[in-house]
Design a protein around this motif. Structure first.
Motif, short mmCIF file in Angstrom:
data_model
loop_
_atom_site.label_atom_id
_atom_site.label_comp_id
_atom_site.label_asym_id
_atom_site.label_seq_id
_atom_site.Cartn_x
_atom_site.Cartn_y
_atom_site.Cartn_z
N GLU A 7 24.61 1.11 8.24
CA GLU A 7 23.79 -0.06 7.60
C GLU A 7 23.69 -1.37 8.16
N ALA A 8 24.95 -1.64 8.94
CA ALA A 8 25.02 -2.88 9.57
C ALA A 8 24.20 -2.94 10.75
N ALA A 11 20.66 -3.30 10.33
CA ALA A 11 20.33 -4.64 10.14
C ALA A 11 20.25 -5.52 11.43
N LEU A 12 21.14 -5.09 12.13
CA LEU A 12 21.46 -5.99 13.39
C LEU A 12 20.24 -5.64 14.33
N GLY A 13 19.99 -4.30 14.42
CA GLY A 13 18.85 -4.12 15.01
C GLY A 13 17.31 -4.62 14.77
N ALA A 14 17.06 -4.48 13.34
CA ALA A 14 15.96 -5.15 12.84
C ALA A 14 15.91 -6.52 12.89
N ARG A 15 17.19 -7.34 13.19
CA ARG A 15 17.14 -8.82 13.54
C ARG A 15 16.70 -8.80 14.81
N LEU A 16 17.42 -8.14 15.96
CA LEU A 16 16.97 -8.17 17.16
C LEU A 16 15.51 -7.89 17.67
N ASN A 47 16.80 0.48 16.54
CA ASN A 47 17.14 1.52 15.41
C ASN A 47 18.42 1.77 15.01
N GLY A 48 19.48 1.06 15.24
CA GLY A 48 20.53 1.14 14.73
C GLY A 48 21.32 2.29 15.25
N LYS A 49 20.92 2.78 16.29
CA LYS A 49 21.55 4.20 16.82
C LYS A 49 22.64 3.83 17.82
N VAL A 80 31.21 -5.20 12.93
CA VAL A 80 31.15 -3.85 12.94
C VAL A 80 32.39 -2.89 13.45
N ASP A 81 32.88 -3.53 14.49
CA ASP A 81 33.97 -2.72 15.14
C ASP A 81 35.34 -2.76 14.38
N GLU A 82 35.04 -3.50 13.21
CA GLU A 82 36.34 -3.56 12.19
C GLU A 82 36.13 -2.43 11.16
#
Length: 83
Positions: A7-8, A11-16, A47-49, A80-82
């Protein structure tokens, strides 16, 4: 990959993706040419992949004129790494 991480990244991908479109890159292909990246890399990130590296975020922000967002986006990648 956990649901929370997925999910994170989505969301990041959509922002980018929004940054790319706002900067006038109508397609991932055009953005890939501008960054000398593979088109598939742009697609996977949007696409968050794929988790973008901090360097990827830096290039994305510079290419789209969103340098003021760099710190926030790097913080998201580190979070995200955490997870």
């Amino acid at each position: 990959m956990s649901t929370q991480v997925q999910e994170a990244l989505q969301a990041l991908g959509a922002r980018l993706r929004g940054f790319r479109k706002d900067a006038g890159f109508a397609s991932g292909r055009a953005f890939a040419r501008a960054t000398s990246w593979q088109e598939s890399k742009v697609s996977r990130i949007e696409n968050g992949k794929q988790r973008p590296s901090e360097d990827d975020i830096r290039v994305w922000c510079e290419t789209t004129g969103q340098g003021d967002q760099l710190g926030d986006l790097v913080a998201i990648v580190r979070h995200v790494d955490e997870l």
